[in-house]
Design a protein around this motif. Structure first.
Motif, PDB file in Angstrom:
ATOM      1  N   LEU A  84       0.831  -1.201   0.000  1.00 15.63           N
ATOM      2  CA  LEU A  84       0.000   0.000   0.000  1.00 15.63           C
ATOM      3  C   LEU A  84       0.873   1.261   0.000  1.00 15.63           C
ATOM      4  N   ALA A  85       1.939   1.247   0.765  1.00 13.30           N
ATOM      5  CA  ALA A  85       2.830   2.410   0.841  1.00 13.30           C
ATOM      6  C   ALA A  85       3.566   2.639  -0.474  1.00 13.30           C
ATOM      7  N   GLY A  86       3.992   1.554  -1.116  1.00 13.42           N
ATOM      8  CA  GLY A  86       4.755   1.667  -2.361  1.00 13.42           C
ATOM      9  C   GLY A  86       3.906   1.647  -3.609  1.00 13.42           C
ATOM     10  N   LYS A  87       2.628   1.354  -3.455  1.00 16.56           N
ATOM     11  CA  LYS A  87       1.639   1.266  -4.529  1.00 16.56           C
ATOM     12  C   LYS A  87       1.817   0.050  -5.430  1.00 16.56           C
ATOM     13  N   SER A  88       2.834  -0.764  -5.134  1.00 12.25           N
ATOM     14  CA  SER A  88       3.044  -2.042  -5.819  1.00 12.25           C
ATOM     15  C   SER A  88       4.213  -2.749  -5.125  1.00 12.25           C
ATOM     16  N   THR A  89       4.527  -3.927  -5.603  1.00 13.54           N
ATOM     17  CA  THR A  89       5.647  -4.677  -5.051  1.00 13.54           C
ATOM     18  C   THR A  89       6.994  -4.163  -5.550  1.00 13.54           C
ATOM     19  N   LYS A 119      -7.842   0.954  -7.668  1.00 14.06           N
ATOM     20  CA  LYS A 119      -8.985   0.145  -7.212  1.00 14.06           C
ATOM     21  C   LYS A 119      -8.511  -1.044  -6.365  1.00 14.06           C
ATOM     22  N   VAL A 120      -7.466  -1.739  -6.820  1.00 13.01           N
ATOM     23  CA  VAL A 120      -6.939  -2.888  -6.078  1.00 13.01           C
ATOM     24  C   VAL A 120      -6.397  -2.436  -4.727  1.00 13.01           C
ATOM     25  N   LEU A 121      -5.639  -1.349  -4.720  1.00 14.94           N
ATOM     26  CA  LEU A 121      -5.078  -0.839  -3.463  1.00 14.94           C
ATOM     27  C   LEU A 121      -6.180  -0.428  -2.492  1.00 14.94           C
ATOM     28  N   GLN A 122      -7.231   0.207  -3.003  1.00 15.95           N
ATOM     29  CA  GLN A 122      -8.357   0.605  -2.149  1.00 15.95           C
ATOM     30  C   GLN A 122      -9.086  -0.609  -1.590  1.00 15.95           C
ATOM     31  N   MET A 123      -9.241  -1.653  -2.398  1.00 17.98           N
ATOM     32  CA  MET A 123      -9.892  -2.872  -1.906  1.00 17.98           C
ATOM     33  C   MET A 123      -9.086  -3.506  -0.776  1.00 17.98           C
ATOM     34  N   ILE A 124      -7.785  -3.566  -0.946  1.00 20.47           N
ATOM     35  CA  ILE A 124      -6.930  -4.132   0.106  1.00 20.47           C
ATOM     36  C   ILE A 124      -7.079  -3.320   1.386  1.00 20.47           C
ATOM     37  N   GLN A 125      -7.068  -2.014   1.234  1.00 22.05           N
ATOM     38  CA  GLN A 125      -7.140  -1.137   2.396  1.00 22.05           C
ATOM     39  C   GLN A 125      -8.489  -1.251   3.102  1.00 22.05           C
ATOM     40  N   THR A 126      -9.579  -1.226   2.347  1.00 15.92           N
ATOM     41  CA  THR A 126     -10.901  -1.228   2.983  1.00 15.92           C
ATOM     42  C   THR A 126     -11.374  -2.626   3.379  1.00 15.92           C
ATOM     43  N   GLN A 127     -11.201  -3.598   2.507  1.00 14.89           N
ATOM     44  CA  GLN A 127     -11.711  -4.946   2.781  1.00 14.89           C
ATOM     45  C   GLN A 127     -10.882  -5.705   3.807  1.00 14.89           C
ATOM     46  N   HIS A 129      -8.815  -4.020   5.989  1.00 11.77           N
ATOM     47  CA  HIS A 129      -8.604  -3.095   7.112  1.00 11.77           C
ATOM     48  C   HIS A 129      -7.118  -2.842   7.379  1.00 11.77           C
ATOM     49  N   LEU A 130      -6.411  -2.490   6.316  1.00 11.56           N
ATOM     50  CA  LEU A 130      -4.977  -2.212   6.415  1.00 11.56           C
ATOM     51  C   LEU A 130      -4.695  -0.769   6.012  1.00 11.56           C
TER      52      LEU A 130
END
Length: 167
Positions: A84-89, A119-127, A129-130
């Motif tokens: 999430l911080a780096g926006k990718s691996t 969208k993927v990053l937002q899903m990880i964050q919201t779904q 809870h990170l």
């Protein structure tokens, strides 16, 4: 259910963040006991190693260092926070050879991302809870500095493929 299982159940196209879920592209051998969790590009992949619990590792056959397998996170939760911080691996797997200035410059140069990636990053964050990790560079560098690399055992195929001498 583990966080990794929850992540898989989201059924996202995680290729946008460097975690493609496909058959192994390329021909580089993962370490012994590896469970691959995603591919970034040909050769570079991410895995758990059986003997190291939930720690997440990068495997990079073209590493700019003498290490082709190295830790990125103590847990899958930490790994996703770092992503999430780096926006990718991508920026994470390169920390092993970067100094902090290079890392920050890389993040700045790659700050524009695609809507599908967002969208993927937002899903990880919201779904899941990170939140983005507050200090990704320091976290990864500290982990890599304290890790006992003798815990990683490469498969015989690695030595056959590369021609390096077996330990």
């Amino acid at each position: 259910m583990t966080l990794y299982q929850q992540y898989l159940e989201l059924n996202m196209d995680t290729s946008w963040i460097g975690l493609e879920k496909s058959e192994a592209p390329g021909n580089f051998c993962p370490p012994a006991g590896a469970r691959i969790i995603g591919w970034e590009c040909e050769g570079i992949h991410y895995c758990f190693i059986e003997s190291c619990g939930e720690m997440v590792f990068a495997v990079n056959p073209d590493s700019c260092t003498d290490k082709v397998v190295y830790p990125l996170a103590r847990s899958f939760s930490d790994f996703l926070s770092l992503v999430l911080a780096g926006k990718s691996t991508t920026p994470l797997e390169q920390i092993i050879w970067m100094d902090k200035e290079q890392f920050n410059r890389f993040l700045l140069e790659h700050s524009q991302i695609e809507p599908a990636q967002t969208k993927v990053l937002q899903m990880i964050q919201t779904q899941l809870h990170l939140s983005p990790h507050p200090a990704p560079y320091e976290y990864v560098r500290n982990l890599q500095a304290e890790f006992d690399y003798s815990r990683i055992r490469l498969k015989d195929e690695y030595y056959d493929l590369t021609g390096f001498e077996r330990p």
